[in-house]
Motif scaffolding. Structure first.
Motif, PDB file in Angstrom:
ATOM      1  N   HIS A  68      -2.932  -1.579   6.285  1.00 24.20           N
ATOM      2  CA  HIS A  68      -3.555  -1.930   4.998  1.00 24.20           C
ATOM      3  C   HIS A  68      -2.739  -2.994   4.268  1.00 24.20           C
ATOM      4  O   HIS A  68      -3.293  -3.936   3.692  1.00 24.20           O
ATOM      5  CB  HIS A  68      -3.710  -0.687   4.113  1.00 24.20           C
TER       6      HIS A  68
ATOM      7  N   HIS B 218       0.228   5.645   0.476  1.00 26.41           N
ATOM      8  CA  HIS B 218      -0.668   6.789   0.653  1.00 26.41           C
ATOM      9  C   HIS B 218       0.138   8.090   0.587  1.00 26.41           C
ATOM     10  O   HIS B 218       1.309   8.107   0.967  1.00 26.41           O
ATOM     11  CB  HIS B 218      -1.375   6.729   2.017  1.00 26.41           C
TER      12      HIS B 218
ATOM     13  N   ASP C 195       0.843  -1.194   0.000  1.00 26.94           N
ATOM     14  CA  ASP C 195       0.000   0.000   0.000  1.00 26.94           C
ATOM     15  C   ASP C 195       0.875   1.239   0.000  1.00 26.94           C
ATOM     16  O   ASP C 195       2.039   1.198   0.434  1.00 26.94           O
ATOM     17  CB  ASP C 195      -0.943   0.010   1.213  1.00 26.94           C
TER      18      ASP C 195
HETATM   19 MG    MG Z   1      -4.665   2.037   1.897  1.00 22.12          MG
END
Ligand code: MG
Length: 159
Positions: free
Chosen positions: A43, A11, A9
């Motif tokens: 995540h 971000h 993941d």
């Molecule tokens: Mg995420």
């Protein structure tokens, strides 16, 4: 049979948001932006667990169009992922994760992140490993445009 899953993941880092990694709020001038608390580490772990049982990705189970998940703690999402794993007869063997962040320094927080992840997963702390890696100033991660995380999970299932 033991099955493995891979999670990733990424971000964006922005001003005015807390930096939450593995359920731990880390002091930082920038935080991660996202629909939930944007905890990339949690995540990635969730994606790895779903991947081990070929259950799709987090977006399939927790769509960002669903207002129930706005600002939600990602540890709560992880606990839900565990119920999906258990419902299929799975038992988590171990999780290993790496966070890629230029700053802040994460080393002092890694043990607490592993502990909180282990608590959410319902496993002993020694089954969860969290490591941190600096991107050495390279690329989008090095420029602090975002923080990424990778994880591998092993899940024991009946044949
Ligand atoms: Mg995420």
């Amino acid at each position: 049979m033991t099955r493995s899953g891979l999670g990733f993941d990424l971000h964006p880092l922005v001003e005015g948001r807390p930096l939450v990694l593995g359920g731990v709020t880390v002091e930082s001038d920038l935080g991660l932006s996202g629909h939930s608390d944007a905890d990339v580490l949690s995540h990635a772990v969730g994606e790895a667990l779903l991947g081990a049982l070929a259950l799709g990705d987090l977006g399939r189970h927790f769509p960002d169009t669903d207002s129930r998940y706005r600002g939600i703690s990602s540890l709560a999402l992880l606990r839900h992922v565990v119920t999906l794993v258990v419902a299929r007869g799975g038992a988590i063997v171990n999780v290993d994760a790496t966070v890629l962040a230029e700053a802040p320094r994460l080393a002092p927080h890694l043990a607490e992140m592993a502990k909180r992840l282990a608590d959410a997963l319902g496993v002993d702390a020694d089954r969860v490993s969290v490591k941190a890696k600096s991107p050495e100033g390279l690329g989008l991660l090095g420029r602090r445009e975002g923080i990424a995380a990778m994880a591998v999970a092993s899940v024991e299932v009946g044949a």
